[in-house]
Write a protein that holds these residues in place. Structure first.
Motif, short mmCIF file in Angstrom:
data_model
loop_
_atom_site.label_atom_id
_atom_site.label_comp_id
_atom_site.label_asym_id
_atom_site.label_seq_id
_atom_site.Cartn_x
_atom_site.Cartn_y
_atom_site.Cartn_z
N VAL A 1 0.84 -1.20 0.00
CA VAL A 1 0.00 0.00 0.00
C VAL A 1 0.87 1.25 0.00
O VAL A 1 0.59 2.23 -0.72
N ASP A 2 1.95 1.25 0.78
CA ASP A 2 2.85 2.40 0.81
C ASP A 2 3.51 2.61 -0.56
O ASP A 2 3.72 3.76 -0.98
N ALA A 3 3.84 1.52 -1.24
CA ALA A 3 4.43 1.65 -2.58
C ALA A 3 3.42 2.26 -3.54
O ALA A 3 3.77 3.10 -4.39
N GLY A 4 2.16 1.87 -3.43
CA GLY A 4 1.13 2.47 -4.27
C GLY A 4 0.94 3.94 -3.97
O GLY A 4 0.77 4.76 -4.89
N ARG A 5 0.98 4.30 -2.68
CA ARG A 5 0.85 5.72 -2.32
C ARG A 5 2.02 6.53 -2.88
O ARG A 5 1.82 7.64 -3.38
#
Length: 418
Positions: free
Chosen positions: A213-217
């Motif tokens: 999720v952090d990579a997507g953000r």
């Protein structure tokens, strides 16, 4: 018609009370089993099911319109790893007041033209969606006691907004991700307050861990001005909060479901065993007429299976009808949108009930069929000599009428059935 068929037909027709009782018991047990199975299915990973049903966002991001334009926010839908998106939706923080100057907690409203879309499908619970300015749909999470939420048609005043506009509640809806406390028409947001925000919702190809999720953000944020993204919320955080809210309720619903299924099994087994046992003397007569033990067993299985099949089918229908209000309540609690009983529950409960009928009837009839004809005719349903005698002698010492003491001792003569 064969001799065996005549035996089955006469048994079903002659013992009408027994036939009706078997049908009714199986009907009630299957109904209970369907409801129990439905509760267990509804309580299995409720947030994940609701999230999938509503295409919930893996990431809900808030942007500052003073630092980024709506076009720039919309362009983030093409970021690496994003498979679906919705927005940008203009947002505003309002503090509505109900009639009688009763304030409502501050809520964030989003300007949204319709409840559907590729991400965050909002489920309507009551009323309709907004069609223009002056209307609002409120988010309802089912946690507030009945009567505390503003009702459909109620007018909410906004005394802190220039011009003191009012919003009429036209519906209540639910977003599993709680992306907003209410929804208004997009053009309504600008009239509510000058300090607006922009909301964008994303679904990623991989979002099972916080790292993904952090990579997507980071991919969404890349290329935007510094400080443009003012807030984010991960779906993993939402799932943790949802699990905490339902952690006390789910075990109770699962327990009720399991108990319903177990009671159905016990009731069917006991009634079928008793029904076959009452025909022990008739089994002796059939054997005296030349029927083999295998034929006797088949006759009694079919004789029990006919009313059980009718009762089972009716029980499935009744269970599905009774499950509608139950599912409505679980949907309200969990945020799911289940509209009926899962088909495999119907099949499993009906097949399980009929299998139990066959197995119980087979065991009871086979036990009587193996006895010698003379023993079956002479003994009938009498328990084996000596069984429960100690209980009979013990209860005989009680200062009670003899019929009462015999009744107290009888369960020990047939302990399994008791």
């Amino acid at each position: 018609m064969s001799a065996l068929g005549r035996v089955v037909r006469s048994g079903v027709g002659r013992k009408r009370v027994q036939t009706v009782v078997i049908g009714l018991v199986v009907l009630i047990a299957v109904t209970s089993g369907v409801l129990g199975g439905t509760l267990m299915v509804a309580s299995r990973a409720p947030f994940d099911r609701a999230f999938a049903q509503q295409s919930g966002p893996h990431l809900a991001a808030q942007f500052d319109p003073a630092k980024v334009t709506a076009a720039q926010v919309a362009a983030t839908a093409n970021a690496a790893g994003v498979v679906a998106s919705a927005g940008p939706f203009p947002t505003a923080l309002i503090t509505p007041v109900r009639a009688g100057d009763r304030p409502v907690r501050p809520i964030t409203v989003a300007g949204r033209a319709d409840p559907g879309g590729a991400v965050d499908v909002v489920t309507m619970l009551e009323g309709r969606w907004v069609t223009g300015p002056g209307e609002i749909v409120l988010h309802s999470d089912g946690r507030m006691p009945p009567g505390m939420e503003p009702k459909i048609g109620e007018v909410l005043a906004l005394p802190n907004v220039a011009g003191s506009p009012a919003l009429t509640v036209v519906g209540r809806a639910r977003s599993i991700s709680e992306t907003a406390g209410g929804w208004v028409a997009p053009e309504q947001v600008a009239a509510l307050t000058a300090a607006t925000g922009l909301q964008m919702l994303y679904r990623f190809a991989s979002a099972d861990t916080e790292g993904q999720v952090d990579a997507g953000r980071a991919a969404v944020q890349a290329g935007l001005p510094e400080g443009a993204m003012t807030g984010v919320r991960s779906w993993l955080t939402m799932r943790t909060e949802s699990a905490g809210n339902a952690v006390l309720l789910i075990p109770f619903l699962i327990a009720f479901g399991v108990l319903s299924v177990l009671m159905a099994v016990l009731i069917i087994g006991n009634v079928i065993a008793g029904a076959v046992s009452t025909g022990t003397r008739r089994i002796g007569i059939l054997k005296a007429l030349g029927f083999t033990p295998r034929q006797v067993v088949r006759a009694y299985i079919v004789q029990a299976l006919i009313p059980a099949a009718v009762g089972g089918v009716l029980g499935v229908v009744a269970g599905n009808l009774l499950a509608i209000p139950i599912l409505a309540q679980t949907n309200r609690v969990y945020g799911t949108s289940d509209s009926g009983v899962t088909p495999w529950v119907n099949v499993a409960v009906l097949a399980g009930a009929l299998t139990l009928v066959v197995a119980t009837a087979f065991a009871a009839a086979a036990r009587a069929g193996r006895l010698r004809t003379v023993d079956v005719l002479a003994v009938g349903r009498t328990p084996k000599p000596g069984r429960g005698q100690w209980a009979s002698r013990l209860t005989a010492r009680l200062p009670l009428p003899r019929p009462v003491t015999l009744g107290l001792a009888h369960p020990f003569a047939r302990p399994v059935r008791s």
